[in-house]
Design a protein around this motif. Sequence first.
Motif, mmCIF file in Angstrom:
data_model
loop_
_atom_site.group_PDB
_atom_site.id
_atom_site.type_symbol
_atom_site.label_atom_id
_atom_site.label_comp_id
_atom_site.label_asym_id
_atom_site.label_seq_id
_atom_site.Cartn_x
_atom_site.Cartn_y
_atom_site.Cartn_z
ATOM 1 N N ALA A 1 90.816 1.053 -57.874
ATOM 2 C CA ALA A 1 91.451 -0.137 -57.313
ATOM 3 C C ALA A 1 92.612 -0.599 -58.186
ATOM 4 C CB ALA A 1 90.421 -1.253 -57.159
ATOM 5 N N GLN A 2 92.412 -0.603 -59.500
ATOM 6 C CA GLN A 2 93.473 -1.007 -60.428
ATOM 7 C C GLN A 2 94.648 -0.041 -60.347
ATOM 8 O OE1 GLN A 2 93.184 -2.139 -64.937
ATOM 9 N NE2 GLN A 2 93.303 0.084 -64.795
ATOM 10 N N ASN A 3 94.384 1.256 -60.419
ATOM 11 C CA ASN A 3 95.446 2.258 -60.428
ATOM 12 C C ASN A 3 96.238 2.283 -59.125
ATOM 13 O OD1 ASN A 3 94.615 2.917 -62.999
ATOM 14 N ND2 ASN A 3 93.453 4.723 -62.364
ATOM 15 N N ARG A 4 95.590 1.941 -58.022
ATOM 16 C CA ARG A 4 96.277 1.917 -56.723
ATOM 17 C C ARG A 4 96.918 0.560 -56.445
ATOM 18 N NH1 ARG A 4 94.511 2.911 -52.078
ATOM 19 N NH2 ARG A 4 96.563 3.682 -51.576
ATOM 20 N N LYS A 5 96.813 -0.354 -57.424
ATOM 21 C CA LYS A 5 97.442 -1.680 -57.340
ATOM 22 C C LYS A 5 96.946 -2.487 -56.147
ATOM 23 C CE LYS A 5 101.656 -0.475 -59.848
ATOM 24 N NZ LYS A 5 101.317 0.820 -60.342
ATOM 25 N N LEU A 6 95.631 -2.436 -55.913
ATOM 26 C CA LEU A 6 95.057 -3.297 -54.890
ATOM 27 C C LEU A 6 95.007 -4.718 -55.438
ATOM 28 C CD1 LEU A 6 92.166 -1.070 -53.506
ATOM 29 C CD2 LEU A 6 94.548 -1.187 -52.796
ATOM 30 N N VAL B 1 92.558 -6.217 -61.864
ATOM 31 C CA VAL B 1 92.325 -6.332 -60.424
ATOM 32 C C VAL B 1 91.332 -7.467 -60.214
ATOM 33 C CG1 VAL B 1 90.451 -4.616 -60.374
ATOM 34 C CG2 VAL B 1 91.818 -5.006 -58.315
ATOM 35 N N PRO C 1 96.350 0.296 -48.241
ATOM 36 C CA PRO C 1 97.657 0.067 -48.860
ATOM 37 C C PRO C 1 97.610 -0.778 -50.134
ATOM 38 C CG PRO C 1 97.717 -0.406 -46.493
ATOM 39 C CD PRO C 1 96.288 -0.209 -46.872
ATOM 40 N N GLU C 2 98.555 -0.514 -51.011
ATOM 41 C CA GLU C 2 98.748 -1.313 -52.225
ATOM 42 C C GLU C 2 98.847 -2.783 -51.840
ATOM 43 O OE1 GLU C 2 102.499 -1.907 -55.230
ATOM 44 O OE2 GLU C 2 101.856 0.157 -54.857
ATOM 45 N N GLY C 3 98.260 -3.662 -52.657
ATOM 46 C CA GLY C 3 98.314 -5.091 -52.405
ATOM 47 C C GLY C 3 97.239 -5.609 -51.467
ATOM 48 N N SER C 4 96.411 -4.718 -50.941
ATOM 49 C CA SER C 4 95.349 -5.115 -50.013
ATOM 50 C C SER C 4 94.160 -5.716 -50.738
ATOM 51 C CB SER C 4 94.852 -3.905 -49.215
ATOM 52 O OG SER C 4 95.850 -3.401 -48.375
ATOM 53 N N GLU D 1 90.576 4.486 -51.979
ATOM 54 C CA GLU D 1 91.548 5.568 -52.138
ATOM 55 C C GLU D 1 92.610 5.591 -51.039
ATOM 56 O OE1 GLU D 1 88.920 8.943 -54.474
ATOM 57 O OE2 GLU D 1 88.856 8.936 -52.283
#
Length: 159
Positions: A82-87, A107, A56-59, A53
């Motif tokens: 994880a998907q929604n936060r664009k990890l 993801v 950062p995005e992309g991590s 939660e």
Amino acid sequence: MDFKCADLCDEHASELVICQSEFKSYGKKPKFHGPISTVKVFEDNVLVLESLESIPEGSVLVVDGGGSRRCALMGDRLGEIAQNRKLAGIIINGCVRDTEDLAKLEVGIFALGSNPLKSKKEGKGEKQVPVSFGGIQWQPGSYAYADGDGVVVSERKLL
């Protein structure tokens, strides 16, 4: 950007550490890369949720679950976060569950295996600390690259 871990090894072998653990891919993305965030837990996924939660995005979240196969540290609900936060992805030295649902998520998810039992919810562990498994010292801020050939880690961004 497309990449192959084998090509990264060919071009940057002296800068890479190769993970000796063999993971199974559970997410819809079979390859991923990004800066590492870490969490160290044992059969307890509260800090995994908190990290998903907040990082950062992309991590790439690297979860040292002590290699336990007695319960899952992530299932469909955490995978959706994880998907929604664009990890970029999650690498778990432990197990996942809800594998059919995880396979539909955009993801990357690597884990040692699956187990249908959920973990404890005590909040024990540490976030953003160096963790060690698979012959690698995983440092927050280093970069992980993962594909079907395995996982490699670099201190700097290569792509």
